[in-house]
Scaffold this motif. Structure first.
Motif, PDB file in Angstrom:
ATOM      1  N   ASP A  72      -4.804  -8.134   2.021  1.00  0.00           N
ATOM      2  CA  ASP A  72      -3.557  -7.422   1.720  1.00  0.00           C
ATOM      3  C   ASP A  72      -3.137  -7.614   0.266  1.00  0.00           C
ATOM      4  OD1 ASP A  72      -3.542  -6.908   4.457  1.00  0.00           O
ATOM      5  OD2 ASP A  72      -2.253  -8.617   4.878  1.00  0.00           O
TER       6      ASP A  72
ATOM      7  N   LEU B 231     -10.022  -1.889   8.900  1.00  0.00           N
ATOM      8  CA  LEU B 231      -9.752  -2.717   7.724  1.00  0.00           C
ATOM      9  C   LEU B 231      -9.215  -4.057   8.201  1.00  0.00           C
ATOM     10  CD1 LEU B 231      -9.416  -2.814   4.561  1.00  0.00           C
ATOM     11  CD2 LEU B 231      -7.046  -2.124   4.962  1.00  0.00           C
TER      12      LEU B 231
ATOM     13  N   TRP C  18     -10.850   2.603  -0.395  1.00  0.00           N
ATOM     14  CA  TRP C  18     -11.276   2.626   1.004  1.00  0.00           C
ATOM     15  C   TRP C  18     -10.611   3.797   1.745  1.00  0.00           C
ATOM     16  CZ3 TRP C  18      -8.104   1.727   5.373  1.00  0.00           C
ATOM     17  CH2 TRP C  18      -8.786   1.598   6.573  1.00  0.00           C
TER      18      TRP C  18
ATOM     19  N   GLN D  76      -8.219  -1.114  -1.630  1.00  0.00           N
ATOM     20  CA  GLN D  76      -7.615  -0.458  -0.470  1.00  0.00           C
ATOM     21  C   GLN D  76      -7.515   1.057  -0.687  1.00  0.00           C
ATOM     22  OE1 GLN D  76      -3.830  -2.362   0.148  1.00  0.00           O
ATOM     23  NE2 GLN D  76      -4.748  -4.349   0.629  1.00  0.00           N
TER      24      GLN D  76
ATOM     25  N   LEU E  29       0.819  -1.205   0.000  1.00  0.00           N
ATOM     26  CA  LEU E  29       0.000   0.000   0.000  1.00  0.00           C
ATOM     27  C   LEU E  29       0.858   1.263   0.000  1.00  0.00           C
ATOM     28  CD1 LEU E  29      -2.810   1.280   0.163  1.00  0.00           C
ATOM     29  CD2 LEU E  29      -2.685   1.041   2.663  1.00  0.00           C
TER      30      LEU E  29
ATOM     31  N   TYR F 237      -5.935  -0.911  11.198  1.00  0.00           N
ATOM     32  CA  TYR F 237      -5.770  -2.245  10.607  1.00  0.00           C
ATOM     33  C   TYR F 237      -6.136  -3.258  11.682  1.00  0.00           C
ATOM     34  CZ  TYR F 237      -3.814  -6.165   8.024  1.00  0.00           C
ATOM     35  OH  TYR F 237      -3.662  -7.352   7.360  1.00  0.00           O
TER      36      TYR F 237
ATOM     37  N   CYS G  77      -7.059  -6.139  -4.927  1.00  0.00           N
ATOM     38  CA  CYS G  77      -6.927  -5.674  -3.542  1.00  0.00           C
ATOM     39  C   CYS G  77      -6.424  -4.234  -3.422  1.00  0.00           C
ATOM     40  CB  CYS G  77      -6.022  -6.625  -2.764  1.00  0.00           C
ATOM     41  SG  CYS G  77      -6.704  -8.295  -2.630  1.00  0.00           S
TER      42      CYS G  77
END
Length: 417
Positions: A197, A174, A410, A407, A17, A125, A403
């Motif tokens: 992830d 998350l 989000w 992410q 990320l 997280y 993913c």
């Protein structure tokens, strides 16, 4: 957007990320307890995190033996939290304020950041929230927990306190799997989105394995009958004891099979062995029944070697208590390696019995033997399951196409409120 990312072992689960945020132009500051050199190595090299500002927060963990036993773990988390707060105040003094804070809350680092930035939105997280029943602590009757009623509840309350304190300020959470998200009670669960992830399925892909030589001198070649078993450390929570006890019968039925066992001898989860380490403790039970020339303990290996082992493998065995699923399960599926796995809740999110793998009751040794041998002897079944396992990971867990986009969306949604 300015984003502060806090993780004890930065980048941790944010390894992919962070570069994605930097690549799209976000200003990212990372905070953790690792030194810079270790952090860069864990991130995949300087080029991947070019533009990142990293601040190491230093604070000695509490090693005192005085005071109440229940408080020592929490003292360590307070020390980490204070160290991170001091780092954050230096940022604040520079005039830097984040638009969003993304943090792993379990170790305490982010616990006091709302005291400095009360109006900044915080996203957490949510790896796991421990509870007394239904997870790893009361799963295996061979290792009964110490159950002293309200005292156990009290200890667990202290262990979970850093997460619960931050939830008073959190805008969202998350979790990588539904199993992990569901360890959180309402109303916390209602704030949690489930986004894995991600698996780099372009790199973790099927392909012909390359011949390799173990430290003991054995050479493995493509086409050999190889069983793989992978743990970070070999211990009961990951089913090492169930596998090693089943191995003599597997060897008897499959006289050409060799087993590669990857993993260290430290403790990742749970208690230490009564003496020595869990690997040797359980090996001693069955040593006289095994052909040890066909059992290869290779310890911890480089990632490229590990992936090559999966490609060579004709059956990968994965066992776990109800706990966070290991990356090795998803990676084995992604390489198209046929999998036999425990029929436990975290595994069922990845494997459907008879569809993209085979499931066995964690405690059923006969079933574990039968189904492992079935994969080795029925190559058509193994191929079908391996292809289906690969397709499942590509469709639902691909890093770049599934993913990471979710992410990033989000994060933007949380920042907008």
């Amino acid at each position: 957007m300015r984003i502060l990312i806090v993780h004890q072992n930065f980048p941790g689960q944010f390894k992919h990320l962070v570069p994605a945020l930097l690549a799209r132009g976000d200003e990212v500051v990372g905070m953790g307890m690792r030194d810079v050199k270790e952090m860069v190595a864990a991130s995949g090299g300087e080029q991947r995190i070019k533009g990142l500002r990293y601040i190491r927060s230093t604070g000695a963990c509490n090693t005192a033996t005085d005071g109440h036993a229940w408080s020592r773990d929490f003292d360590s988390k307070i020390i980490r939290g204070e160290a991170t707060l001091r780092s954050a105040t230096r940022l604040h003094a520079e005039g830097w304020t984040p638009d969003l804070i993304l943090a792993h809350p379990a170790w305490g680092e982010a616990m006091f950041l709302p005291n400095l930035w009360p109006d900044v939105r915080i996203a957490l997280y949510c790896e796991m929230l421990y509870r007394e029943e239904g997870l790893d602590s009361d799963f295996d009757p061979e290792f009964p927990r110490q159950n002293d009623g309200p005292f156990e509840s009290a200890r667990l309350m202290i262990r979970c306190l850093p997460q619960r304190l931050l939830w008073d300020h959190a805008a969202a959470g998350l979790s990588p799997t539904r199993f992990q998200a569901d360890t959180y009670p309402d109303p916390m669960r209602g704030k949690i989105s489930v986004i894995h992830d991600g698996i780099d399925t372009d790199a973790v892909a099927p392909g012909p394995g390359q011949s390799m030589k173990t430290g003991g001198g054995h050479v493995f070649n493509p086409g050999d009958e190889i069983i793989t078993f992978v743990n970070r450390n070999l211990e009961p929570l990951r089913g090492y004891h169930r596998f090693i006890r089943a191995l003599p019968e597997i060897q008897r039925r499959r006289p050409e099979a060799h087993t590669i066992i990857v993993g260290g001898t430290e403790v990742s989860y749970g208690a230490a062995a009564p003496s020595g380490n869990w690997r040797d403790h359980f090996l001693a039970e069955v040593r006289d029944q095994l052909d040890l020339s066909r059992v290869h303990f290779v310890g911890k290996v480089p990632y490229s070697v590990y992936l090559n082992m999966l490609k060579l493998s004709r059956a990968h065995v994965y066992l776990t208590y109800p706990f966070v699923a290991s990356w090795s399960l998803a990676e084995a599926l992604s390489t198209g390696t046929p999998v036999v796995a425990s029929d436990t809740a975290p595994v069922r999110e990845f494997v459907t019995d008879g569809d993209n793998g085979l499931l066995v009751d964690f405690f059923d040794s006969d079933a574990l033997v039968d189904r492992t041998c079935k994969l080795l002897e029925d190559r058509a079944l193994a191929t079908r399951l391996g292809e289906a396992g690969r397709a499942h990971i590509v469709e639902h867990y691909d890093l770049t196409r599934v993913c990471l986009p979710r992410q990033l969306a989000w994060i933007d949604a949380v920042a907008r409120g």
